[in-house]
Design an enzyme around this catalytic site. Structure first.
Site, PDB file in Angstrom:
ATOM      1  N   LEU A 466      49.880  42.113  41.822  1.00 48.00           N
ATOM      2  CA  LEU A 466      49.346  41.529  43.186  1.00 48.00           C
ATOM      3  C   LEU A 466      48.504  40.593  43.193  1.00 48.00           C
ATOM      4  O   LEU A 466      48.417  39.706  43.605  1.00 48.00           O
ATOM      5  CB  LEU A 466      49.005  42.517  44.140  1.00 48.00           C
ATOM      6  CG  LEU A 466      49.913  43.729  44.690  1.00 48.00           C
ATOM      7  CD1 LEU A 466      49.344  44.797  45.263  1.00 48.00           C
ATOM      8  CD2 LEU A 466      51.177  43.113  45.252  1.00 48.00           C
ATOM      9  N   GLY A 469      41.545  39.511  38.896  1.00 48.35           N
ATOM     10  CA  GLY A 469      40.143  38.976  38.926  1.00 48.35           C
ATOM     11  C   GLY A 469      39.310  39.454  37.782  1.00 48.35           C
ATOM     12  O   GLY A 469      39.766  40.121  36.757  1.00 48.35           O
ATOM     13  N   GLY A 470      38.077  38.972  37.685  1.00 50.71           N
ATOM     14  CA  GLY A 470      37.218  39.182  36.611  1.00 50.71           C
ATOM     15  C   GLY A 470      36.992  40.687  36.456  1.00 50.71           C
ATOM     16  O   GLY A 470      36.226  41.040  35.532  1.00 50.71           O
ATOM     17  N   PHE A 471      37.108  41.316  37.443  1.00 50.83           N
ATOM     18  CA  PHE A 471      36.912  42.912  37.447  1.00 50.83           C
ATOM     19  C   PHE A 471      38.312  44.035  37.263  1.00 50.83           C
ATOM     20  O   PHE A 471      38.208  45.101  37.169  1.00 50.83           O
ATOM     21  CB  PHE A 471      36.386  43.491  38.705  1.00 50.83           C
ATOM     22  CG  PHE A 471      35.434  44.432  38.376  1.00 50.83           C
ATOM     23  CD1 PHE A 471      34.403  44.494  37.581  1.00 50.83           C
ATOM     24  CD2 PHE A 471      35.202  45.661  39.644  1.00 50.83           C
ATOM     25  CE1 PHE A 471      33.513  45.420  37.458  1.00 50.83           C
ATOM     26  CE2 PHE A 471      34.324  46.523  39.539  1.00 50.83           C
ATOM     27  CZ  PHE A 471      33.379  46.534  38.397  1.00 50.83           C
ATOM     28  N   GLY A 472      39.358  43.159  36.858  1.00 46.61           N
ATOM     29  CA  GLY A 472      40.445  43.878  36.574  1.00 46.61           C
ATOM     30  C   GLY A 472      41.800  43.297  37.326  1.00 46.61           C
ATOM     31  O   GLY A 472      41.599  42.494  38.219  1.00 46.61           O
ATOM     32  N   LYS A 488      44.342  49.518  41.473  1.00 45.91           N
ATOM     33  CA  LYS A 488      43.352  48.511  40.794  1.00 45.91           C
ATOM     34  C   LYS A 488      43.013  49.201  39.630  1.00 45.91           C
ATOM     35  O   LYS A 488      42.553  50.089  39.074  1.00 45.91           O
ATOM     36  CB  LYS A 488      41.771  48.429  41.639  1.00 45.91           C
ATOM     37  CG  LYS A 488      40.755  47.570  41.050  1.00 45.91           C
ATOM     38  CD  LYS A 488      41.013  46.019  41.534  1.00 45.91           C
ATOM     39  CE  LYS A 488      40.047  45.089  40.995  1.00 45.91           C
ATOM     40  NZ  LYS A 488      40.131  43.849  41.572  1.00 45.91           N
ATOM     41  N   ASP A 585      30.265  39.518  48.948  1.00 41.38           N
ATOM     42  CA  ASP A 585      31.464  38.938  48.430  1.00 41.38           C
ATOM     43  C   ASP A 585      32.553  38.691  49.649  1.00 41.38           C
ATOM     44  O   ASP A 585      33.679  38.840  49.476  1.00 41.38           O
ATOM     45  CB  ASP A 585      32.066  39.525  47.321  1.00 41.38           C
ATOM     46  CG  ASP A 585      32.824  38.609  46.284  1.00 41.38           C
ATOM     47  OD1 ASP A 585      32.785  37.204  46.448  1.00 41.38           O
ATOM     48  OD2 ASP A 585      33.823  38.870  45.602  1.00 41.38           O
TER      49      ASP A 585
END
Length: 768
Positions: A466, A469-472, A488, A585
């Site tokens: 889907l 990003g930088g976190f997964g 996630k 954010d």
């Protein structure tokens, strides 16, 4: 006669005091079973010295009682002894004329032969040495902790009230802002107060437990008792197995927490923490309101049968402060009236009820009908099949629903309401059963999530991704029962350790709000860490408002609902949640939309910014949304979120990205362009041409609020509660000052001062 002093003894006498020492390791009393210790200590980062009792064999010094909590000693010269009158006294060695603290008992031995002993229950007892007659005990003077066999007690004869009071802070054990005490009025109940304001209540004792208190599934371990007679009102908890440690603490943040220690290796287990959710907050839904935190509708609050919101506009924005009122035309105390039965109810505040322990429930109903002022009734004691009677004659405050914890409650309604309710009563019971089934199903789902995470996502197939990003990465998945989920999968190189991951899960799990994405579960396997969320089919807001085709589906009514939903969610994080959260954010890609286009947003990014608040990568990801103080100096506050909300509000109205350069504008961003149009009196030119059926007044007000949110100085921006009030009410708004990121691009030929709101006031009712 006592032998030479030994720190392992459990008694203090006139010849055997205990003393503090310069190195901080003074004399210590240890109870006979070595469960508790008494001595001098300094809490947290404080340098002040106090006399306290703590668990002896637990590495962390868990203090359960403090003698001189409001009178600390400035140095390590203190000593605790028995004086010539037989009192236990604490002296500062620099001044032995006036004690720092004393038992000050009036029933002491005249010959001075008193002894203070620390017993294995954690109780410090002062008694006559020869007769062993107790003269004073610390259990009668609790601080912030309630131990087994200690009572929270009100003496009806003397009026003396023994209760718990929180510490002021973890560094200061003096009396704090929260007290947990018995309210003797009406039917007695335990109340947690913040200052003098009710904060949470246990409800009355219903023969089994406190009606509104947490349900403990510890019957083999604990036994809770409540006494109410002519002499006293008291509450006490005891432990069947003395090897198990238990404590109830009122902490400095206003939580009543219960902990159990079964063994040293497993550590303390928290069995309850109240208030636990919004409905636990005293009077959250106002007078005649009914709170159900599992309510799947827009708001946890509804009105009791026969009532309606006093202010619909306030309820629209999830504010039930003013509660409910009788529906117009209600005919109470007339022929055909009766009572609607509500199940699993934590009954309203019982401080003003009238009770009769001898009446049956049927007789209670008849008694209530005889008085036109009687609004509701319930059983006083559910342990005996519903005996006793309590009746309410005034406002019904703090009524809640919680399956498995409440009892039957009967609310008075007129003939018309009674007839309407009779038609849907079967549906009401069915709904309750359905919710119970869903709870069980939910537990089974959570249990199976970790097992099926891989096959739910087709082994994390790229076709199911889907977003990334930088976190997964996030994948769409499906559980074996058909439920769609979003998984996630956290990056192994995200820099987040196992403890950080657990902390984040705990934070997210405690946040329950209809405008926050719901966390369904998590999975930890070796280096793999995953979070499982509810799946939102309409994905993120940016895919609507910045899409040339899809944004036409968002008329002004829907855009206003989205704006309001975001505002409510941020207000919850800032003010109403148990943990105060600064999102940091907030942007269009983090605002998600469910199947009904209701707003939900994520807070996953919250913890990673604690470690990297000013990194260039974060700035790039949130470019255009970050407040100047955060972007330039790494400083953040709730006003940083207000700035991001203001940018997002302007984006929703205009369907333009915050960093977009607009032809003909002197500014390289959306904020500057809106400010330019504001100065020129043409602010409605920013409205998306595809936004249909909008009210010029409402849109103008929205743009005005957006400019207030993006002002350069954080102190000048409104709070989120101010924003919600301004969105809901047609009040006069203050003039906005120069927004952030515009001063360097201002055209010197144009005025940079604030322009009167009258220049953009439009009376036309038609949309463009």
């Amino acid at each position: 006669m006592f032998l030479g002093f030994c720190t392992c003894l459990d008694t203090i006498s006139i010849t055997q005091p205990i003393r503090d020492s310069p190195d901080g390791d003074g004399d210590v009393l240890v109870s006979n079973g070595e469960t508790f210790a008494l001595g001098f200590f300094s809490p947290g980062k404080s340098n002040y010295r106090y006399v306290g009792i703590w668990y002896h064999k637990i590495p962390e010094k868990m203090v359960v009682w403090v003698a001189n909590r409001d009178n600390p000693i400035n140095d390590t010269s203190g000593f605790l002894s028995i004086d010539t009158q037989g009192n236990l006294v604490l002296f500062d060695n620099n001044d032995q004329t006036v004690p720092v603290w004393s038992t000050n008992s009036s029933a002491l031995s005249t010959n001075g032969y008193s002894v203070a002993q620390l017993v294995d229950s954690g109780n410090l007892v002062l008694f006559q040495n020869e007769s062993k007659k107790p003269l004073w005990q610390s259990f009668d003077y609790p601080t912030d902790t309630m131990l087994p066999n200690m009572k929270i007690r009100l003496d009806r004869r003397t009026g003396i009230n023994k209760f718990l009071t929180s510490w002021k802070s973890e560094d200061d054990p003096s009396e704090g802002n929260y007290t947990y005490r018995i309210d003797p009025a009406g039917y007695p109940q335990l109340m947690l107060y913040k200052g003098q304001v009710p904060w949470w209540r246990t409800g009355h004792w219903n023969g089994i437990r406190f009606n509104g208190g947490p349900v403990f599934r510890l019957e083999p371990i604990t036994n809770n008792t409540f006494v109410s007679n002519d002499n006293e009102i008291s509450s006490m908890s005891s432990i069947y197995n003395i090897s198990i440690l238990s404590r109830i603490v009122v902490d400095e943040s206003g939580l009543v927490q219960r902990f159990i220690l079964l063994d040293q290796e497993r550590g303390w287990t928290q069995f309850s923490s109240m208030p636990a959710e919004t409905c636990d907050q005293y009077g959250y839904c106002g007078a005649f309101g009914l709170c159900d935190y599992k309510n799947t509708s827009e708001f946890e609050c509804t009105c009791l049968p026969g009532f309606e919101p006093k202010s619909y506009s306030e309820w629209k924005f999830r504010d039930a402060t003013h509660g409910c009122v009788r529906k117009p035309g209600s005919l109470i105390c007339s022929e055909g009236e009766g009572f609607v039965k509500l199940e699993n109810v934590i009954v309203p505040d019982t401080s003003k009820v009238v009770g009769n322990s001898d009446l049956s429930l049927e007789a209670c109903e008849k008694e209530c009908l005889r008085s036109c002022n009687c609004t509701a009734y319930a059983s006083a004691n559910i342990s005996e099949g519903g005996s006793g009677c309590i009746k309410w004659h005034e406002s019904l405050m703090d009524t809640r629903i919680f399956a498995g914890r409440g009892q039957d409650f009967y609310i008075r309604v007129d003939e018309r309401e009674l007839a309407q309710y009779a038609k849907k009563s079967k549906g009401f019971v069915a709904t309750k059963r359905f919710r119970a089934i869903m709870v069980v199903s939910g537990l089974l789902i959570l249990f199976s999530i970790g097992v099926f995470a891989y096959c739910a996502t087709d082994n994390f197939s790229a076709t199911n991704m889907l977003g990334k990003g930088g976190f997964g990465s996030v994948y769409k998945g499906q559980l074996v029962n058909g439920q769609e989920i979003a998984v996630k999968r956290l990056s192994k190189h995200s820099g987040q350790g196992m403890q950080e991951f657990k902390n984040e899960v705990m934070v997210i799990a405690k946040l329950q709000h209809r405008n926050l994405v719901r966390l369904l579960g998590c999975c930890i396997h070796k280096e793999e860490k995953m979070l499982i969320y509810e799946y939102l089919p309409n994905k993120s807001l940016d895919q609507f408002i910045f899409d040339a085709t899809r944004r036409a589906d968002l008329d002004w009514s829907k855009r206003f609902e989205i704006i309001s939903g975001i505002a409510r969610g941020i207000l919850y994080l800032h003010q109403d949640s148990r943990l105060k959260i600064i999102h940091r954010d907030l942007k269009a890609s983090n605002v998600l939309l469910d199947a009904s286009m209701n707003t939900k947003f994520q807070i996953l990014a919250w913890l990673r910014y604690l470690r990297r608040p000013n990194s260039s990568k974060n700035k790039q990801n949130s470019c255009g949304y970050m407040s100047p103080e955060y972007a330039m100096h790494g400083l953040y506050s709730t006003k940083s979120d207000v700035f991001s909300f203001g940018v997002l509000l302007l984006e929703i109205i205009s369907s333009r990205k915050s960093t977009e350069c607009i032809n003909g504008s002197h500014f390289p961003n959306l904020i500057g362009h809106v400010w330019e149009l504001w100065n020129d009196g043409k602010v409605l030119d920013i409205v998306d041409p595809l936004c249909q059926s909008f009210s010029t007044d409402e849109v103008s007000r929205g743009i005005h609020i957006g400019l207030l949110c993006v002002q350069e100085a954080a102190t000048e921006r409104p709070t989120m509660s101010d924003v919600i009030f301004m969105l809901a009410n047609e009040t006069t708004l203050p003039l906005p000052n120069t927004p952030a990121f515009t001063s360097h691009y201002a055209d010197s030929s144009k005025s940079s001062g604030a322009i009167s709101w009258n220049r953009v006031s439009i009376t036309a009712l038609e949309g463009r």
